[in-house]
Scaffold this motif. Structure first.
Motif, PDB file in Angstrom:
ATOM      1  N   GLN A  76       6.553  23.135  30.697  1.00 46.11           N
ATOM      2  CA  GLN A  76       5.520  23.319  29.966  1.00 46.11           C
ATOM      3  C   GLN A  76       5.725  24.219  28.511  1.00 46.11           C
ATOM      4  N   ILE A  88       9.087  41.273  30.389  1.00 42.06           N
ATOM      5  CA  ILE A  88      10.182  40.886  29.546  1.00 42.06           C
ATOM      6  C   ILE A  88      10.370  39.354  29.174  1.00 42.06           C
ATOM      7  N   ALA A  89      10.362  38.512  30.292  1.00 34.17           N
ATOM      8  CA  ALA A  89      10.516  37.257  30.297  1.00 34.17           C
ATOM      9  C   ALA A  89       9.252  36.730  29.479  1.00 34.17           C
ATOM     10  N   MET A 108      16.723  39.404  33.326  1.00 38.43           N
ATOM     11  CA  MET A 108      16.920  37.940  33.058  1.00 38.43           C
ATOM     12  C   MET A 108      16.067  37.654  32.044  1.00 38.43           C
ATOM     13  N   LYS A 153       9.848  37.732  46.142  1.00 38.30           N
ATOM     14  CA  LYS A 153       8.649  37.712  45.755  1.00 38.30           C
ATOM     15  C   LYS A 153       7.626  38.963  46.161  1.00 38.30           C
ATOM     16  N   ARG A 184       7.179  25.097  41.281  1.00 38.36           N
ATOM     17  CA  ARG A 184       6.241  25.498  40.083  1.00 38.36           C
ATOM     18  C   ARG A 184       7.219  25.930  39.042  1.00 38.36           C
ATOM     19  N   PHE A 200      15.664  33.470  33.413  1.00 35.31           N
ATOM     20  CA  PHE A 200      14.578  34.135  34.301  1.00 35.31           C
ATOM     21  C   PHE A 200      13.899  32.791  35.045  1.00 35.31           C
ATOM     22  N   MET A 253      10.382  43.119  34.741  1.00 34.40           N
ATOM     23  CA  MET A 253      11.002  41.742  34.623  1.00 34.40           C
ATOM     24  C   MET A 253       9.982  40.550  34.102  1.00 34.40           C
ATOM     25  N   GLU A 254       8.938  40.521  34.564  1.00 31.70           N
ATOM     26  CA  GLU A 254       7.911  39.615  34.132  1.00 31.70           C
ATOM     27  C   GLU A 254       7.556  39.777  32.912  1.00 31.70           C
ATOM     28  N   LEU A 313       4.029  36.116  32.810  1.00 32.93           N
ATOM     29  CA  LEU A 313       4.618  34.893  33.307  1.00 32.93           C
ATOM     30  C   LEU A 313       5.138  35.554  34.672  1.00 32.93           C
ATOM     31  N   SER A 314       4.476  34.723  35.908  1.00 30.56           N
ATOM     32  CA  SER A 314       5.095  34.888  37.305  1.00 30.56           C
ATOM     33  C   SER A 314       5.090  33.539  37.947  1.00 30.56           C
ATOM     34  N   PRO A 315       6.055  32.755  37.676  1.00 35.81           N
ATOM     35  CA  PRO A 315       6.138  31.273  38.287  1.00 35.81           C
ATOM     36  C   PRO A 315       5.790  31.631  39.824  1.00 35.81           C
ATOM     37  N   LEU A 316       6.442  32.581  40.622  1.00 34.89           N
ATOM     38  CA  LEU A 316       6.430  32.357  42.056  1.00 34.89           C
ATOM     39  C   LEU A 316       4.994  32.762  42.360  1.00 34.89           C
ATOM     40  N   ASN A 317       4.181  33.265  41.370  1.00 36.62           N
ATOM     41  CA  ASN A 317       2.711  33.598  41.687  1.00 36.62           C
ATOM     42  C   ASN A 317       1.857  32.577  41.148  1.00 36.62           C
ATOM     43  N   GLY A 318       2.344  31.472  40.569  1.00 30.52           N
ATOM     44  CA  GLY A 318       1.439  30.501  39.950  1.00 30.52           C
ATOM     45  C   GLY A 318       1.028  30.774  38.422  1.00 30.52           C
ATOM     46  N   VAL A 319       1.731  31.889  38.032  1.00 32.46           N
ATOM     47  CA  VAL A 319       1.165  32.282  36.660  1.00 32.46           C
ATOM     48  C   VAL A 319       2.281  31.585  35.637  1.00 32.46           C
ATOM     49  N   GLY A 320       1.916  30.763  34.855  1.00 36.21           N
ATOM     50  CA  GLY A 320       2.733  29.846  33.936  1.00 36.21           C
ATOM     51  C   GLY A 320       2.019  29.963  32.549  1.00 36.21           C
ATOM     52  N   PRO A 321       2.895  29.314  31.566  1.00 41.45           N
ATOM     53  CA  PRO A 321       2.315  29.147  30.243  1.00 41.45           C
ATOM     54  C   PRO A 321       0.699  28.746  30.066  1.00 41.45           C
ATOM     55  N   THR A 322       0.387  27.876  30.865  1.00 42.24           N
ATOM     56  CA  THR A 322      -1.007  27.563  30.937  1.00 42.24           C
ATOM     57  C   THR A 322      -2.023  28.392  31.133  1.00 42.24           C
ATOM     58  N   GLU A 323      -1.796  29.127  32.255  1.00 42.90           N
ATOM     59  CA  GLU A 323      -2.565  30.067  32.712  1.00 42.90           C
ATOM     60  C   GLU A 323      -2.550  31.432  31.491  1.00 42.90           C
ATOM     61  N   MET A 360       6.903  24.789  35.083  1.00 45.25           N
ATOM     62  CA  MET A 360       6.322  25.917  33.823  1.00 45.25           C
ATOM     63  C   MET A 360       7.418  26.028  32.981  1.00 45.25           C
TER      64      MET A 360
END
Lengths: 203, 246
Positions: B226, A149-150, B82, B12, B219, B87, A146-147, A110-120, B223
């Motif tokens: 979702q 663990i999230a 987080m 970021k 975004r 998070f 961090m990512e 998961l990395s929302p700031l880089n466009g990676v979310g549940p769908t990806e 997310m």
């Protein structure tokens, strides 16, 4: 100095990680001068793999079949599911841990700031698999970043909302290392994840 | 130019080449800037592991122009990971800063507000921290609104009347059908984050932020929605954690 075809080949080799102009030149000269048969084999294998290899329908591991060999095997424990970030993690676990369950490969974290979310990460597919009823425990083997663990938090929410047990691999001091040289974050994780010692566990 | 041990947070990171990273940073005395962390992705890089968002850092860099080069980074204090919605909320805060503050921007007290917001997100509930930060960010950027006054200062807002918030004009009189209650605006003005005000405050700030984001949502919020759908929590009230959406 280089003809157009060779210049193109040099550039093509440079898509590989760690290959700069000198390495590319060495590879091209080796194939052209000493191993043309090997070069042909490399070309055919690369083309065939690129055309045919996709993702396993069940676990998203790379395979040219509908199901990868691990998912198709009847000897694996169908009730255990280990979630990893990428195929390299799956290979590392297969090679070093006596794990006999199945896998799910997220292809990232998961990395929302880089466009990676549940769908990806294919979490819809993972949720559907958990809904299937065969899975008894989900083992989260994501990185202790961090990512990572999230990501494991999100998947444990997915599992617990379906009444499925979720566990996470331990984070801590590497085997054979000295405590005094461990960084503070690693030591904190190691303390937080300490395990009780008893008759059954002291081995 | 050499800068030593400057307090900052990474908003970021983006991979650059095979072993480097481009960092988007919010620093205490130099505001928003980009830094190039050469070799930071090598397995034995000394800064590997500490160049993560939400961790207070002491950063040193050298060079001028668009992308100075990071020379050192040390964690500042212990780092609490987080978890869960916190998070996503922290990612939302970073996304807001990245979208609204350009490199080179140095909006006053933003660094201090950002740090307080992260500390607030580690505790529960997280929504007051988000709303407070949104309000502070708008103030820092010069988009602040006098929430307790009609038309930015002419007449005081009355608790029992209804108002509408226009991003450019401020608070204007409205009707119950298309407005928000005066008491919610007064709560927002006085940082009074009562549960009954929070959903109104969310709608008020959402409208202003969407205008400043030129209608494009963030975004992180999409997310989280979702994920909530997948975990069967899709019908949570707006007050639990809410984001501007397109």
């Amino acid at each position: 100095m280089w003809s157009p075809l060779l210049r193109e080949l040099l550039q093509a080799f440079r898509v590989l990680p760690g290959v700069g102009p000198r390495s590319a030149q060495r590879m091209v000269l080796h194939l052209m001068l000493h191993n043309r048969t090997g070069g042909e084999r490399l070309g055919h294998a690369l083309l065939a793999a690129l055309e045919q290899v996709g993702l396993c329908d069940q676990c998203r591991m790379l395979t040219e079949e509908r199901l990868c060999p691990l998912c198709a095997s009847t000897e694996r424990d169908q009730s255990l599911l280990c979630v990893v970030e990428n195929p390299a993690d799956l290979i590392a676990i297969e090679q070093s841990v006596g794990y006999r369950g199945l896998y799910f490969v997220l292809m990232g974290r998961l990395s929302p700031l880089n466009g990676v979310g549940p769908t990806e990460l294919g979490l819809e597919k993972l949720a559907a698999r958990l809904d299937g009823g065969d899975i008894r425990e989900v083992i989260l083997a994501t990185s202790p970043t961090m990512e990572g663990i999230a990501t494991s938090d999100a998947i444990s929410m997915l599992a617990s909302s379906r009444g499925i047990a979720a566990s996470r691999i331990a984070f801590g001091v590497p085997v054979g290392s000295e405590l005094e040289f461990s960084d503070s974050g690693t030591l904190r994780h190691a303390f937080a994840g300490r395990a009780a010692l008893g008759k059954d566990t002291a081995s | 130019m050499k800068v030593q041990l400057q307090q900052g947070y990474i908003l970021k990171t983006t991979p650059y080449g095979e072993t480097s990273l481009i960092l988007e940073v919010l620093s205490e005395h130099h505001g928003r800037l980009g830094l190039l962390a050469k070799g930071a992705r090598r397995p034995r890089a000394p800064v590997r592991g500490c160049l993560v968002p939400f961790q207070g850092l002491l950063l040193s860099w050298t060079g001028r122009g668009e992308l100075p080069v990071l020379t050192d980074a040390e964690p500042l204090g212990s780092h609490e990971a987080m978890h869960g919605e916190a998070f996503f909320a922290a990612c939302y805060v970073n996304e807001l800063v990245l979208r609204l503050v350009a490199r080179g921007g140095h909006p006053g007290l933003l660094f201090m507000f950002y740090r307080e917001c992260l500390e607030g997100l580690c505790a529960c509930p997280i929504e007051p921290s988000l709303r407070r930060f949104e309000k502070q960010l708008l103030d820092c950027l010069g988009f602040g609104i006098r929430w307790a006054w009609e038309r930015q200062g002419a007449v005081a807002v009355a608790a029992q009347r209804w108002y509408r918030v226009e991003p450019e004009q401020g608070v204007v009189a409205a009707t119950e059908q298309d407005g928000v209650p005066g008491w919610a605006l007064l709560d927002l003005a006085h940082d009074n984050w009562r549960p009954e005000s929070l959903s109104w405050i969310f709608h008020i700030l959402r409208g202003v932020l969407l205008y400043r984001l030129e209608g494009q949502g963030l975004r992180s919020g999409e997310m989280l929605r979702q994920l909530r759908r997948l975990t069967g929590q899709g019908r949570q009230p707006a007050t639990s954690l809410s984001y501007p959406e397109a």
